[in-house]
Design an enzyme around this catalytic site. Structure first.
Site, PDB file in Angstrom:
ATOM      1  N   ASP A 167       0.828  -1.251  -0.103  1.00 16.07           N
ATOM      2  CA  ASP A 167      -0.053  -0.052  -0.054  1.00 16.07           C
ATOM      3  C   ASP A 167       0.790   1.162  -0.107  1.00 16.07           C
ATOM      4  O   ASP A 167       0.849   2.161   0.874  1.00 16.07           O
ATOM      5  CB  ASP A 167      -1.034  -0.078   1.268  1.00 16.07           C
TER       6      ASP A 167
ATOM      7  N   GLU B 246     -11.557  -2.303  -2.750  1.00 12.04           N
ATOM      8  CA  GLU B 246     -10.813  -1.447  -1.685  1.00 12.04           C
ATOM      9  C   GLU B 246      -9.923  -0.674  -2.324  1.00 12.04           C
ATOM     10  O   GLU B 246      -9.696  -0.514  -3.619  1.00 12.04           O
ATOM     11  CB  GLU B 246     -10.273  -2.475  -0.568  1.00 12.04           C
TER      12      GLU B 246
END
Length: 305
Positions: free
Chosen positions: A20, A184
């Protein structure tokens, strides 16, 4: 066609364990890369290509939202009036819905310079339709909006106060697949006349222990709208809140499960997408995730790698 995807551009130095990632360039030319875990890891480099060097953590002792928990997720960084705002997420357990979004601020981004503001008022539990993780801030015509979400009813967005330290409105659904809720990592980026909603879809993690069916692993999707706050559709015109989404980047060659993405308007390279991915020649473990990036080209107002 899968064969049409470009491989990740060059990366030297510490390019692994980059789950991420969030990317930004400081005014002195130094690039900062933030990533999940370890209190939000900080790496710096003189160029996107590297060499990347580990410097330390944003929140080495964890967030004040959950003291001692250094498993701080999915950072997102923005420069606002000379101050860097880094949004992050904390959860009581991986895959759980008890989560909250927090904020840390710094004027330099250097290790030891960050002040933890704590919660921005966006939390989730089993009573909510969403999971409050994976924050992303966008400035649209002077107003700030924070997009977030993971599984359950997928992606949401809230309007933030003028100084975006707290939510100013309720959560609005901006993307949802009623068949496969594995969406997401929302990231809204403006280019030309459109706002592009990039998001990750599929299984992100534990790929070394539980390999999903082919095509069910992480990949990057995109929808667009003339507004930052909704009405996103894919290339075929299907609404992003009804399962729509055009594949932007997926597994190809030795690149597997790209996702956790962001987009940055770079002074040298133009618009770039950055993400983590598995290099199948190295390993599938979460700690093996590598930092990848590519230039984005827009064809008929749709982004391609």
């Amino acid at each position: 066609m899968v064969q049409g995807y470009a491989n990740p551009e060059a990366c030297s130095g510490v390019c692994g364990n980059a789950h991420d990632p969030a990317l930004i360039r400081r005014s002195d030319g130094t690039y900062f890369r933030f990533s999940t875990n370890g209190g939000v890891a900080i790496h710096t480099a003189p160029d996107i290509t590297g060499p990347w060097t580990y410097k330390g953590a944003v929140l080495p002792s964890g967030s004040k939202i959950s003291p001692g928990n250094t498993d701080v997720w999915a950072p997102d960084v923005t420069l606002i009036n000379g101050v860097y705002y880094l949004y992050y997420a904390v959860s009581t357990a991986f895959g759980g819905q008890s989560s909250a979004i927090g904020l840390a601020r710094s004027s330099t981004m250097d290790v030891g310079s960050w002040t933890d503001v704590g919660s921005v008022g966006i939390k989730s539990d089993s009573s909510k339709a969403y999971n409050a993780i994976d924050p992303n801030l966008v400035n649209a015509d002077g107003n700030y909006y924070l997009s977030f979400g993971s599984f359950w009813h997928d992606l949401y967005q809230v309007k933030m106060k003028g100084t975006p330290t707290a939510a100013a409105g309720g959560a609005v659904n901006i993307a949802y697949d009623p068949v496969d809720t594995a969406e997401e990592g929302a990231f809204v980026f403006k280019h030309g006349s459109y706002y592009y909603l990039f998001f990750s879809k599929g299984q992100c993690c534990n790929l070394d222990k539980s390999r999903p069916a082919t095509g069910a692993e992480y990949k990057i999707m995109v929808c667009r709208s003339s507004s930052a706050t909704g009405g996103f559709v894919d290339k075929s015109g299907k609404s992003c809140t009804s399962g729509g989404g055009t594949t932007f980047l997926e597994s190809h060659g030795w690149v597997y499960a790209p996702g956790g993405q962001g987009v940055y308007q770079d002074r040298t390279y133009g618009p770039v997408v950055y993400y983590h991915y598995v290099d199948t020649r190295i390993g599938y473990a979460d700690g093996d995730k590598k930092f990848g990036w590519n230039k984005i080209h827009f064809v008929n107002d749709w982004p391609v790698v």
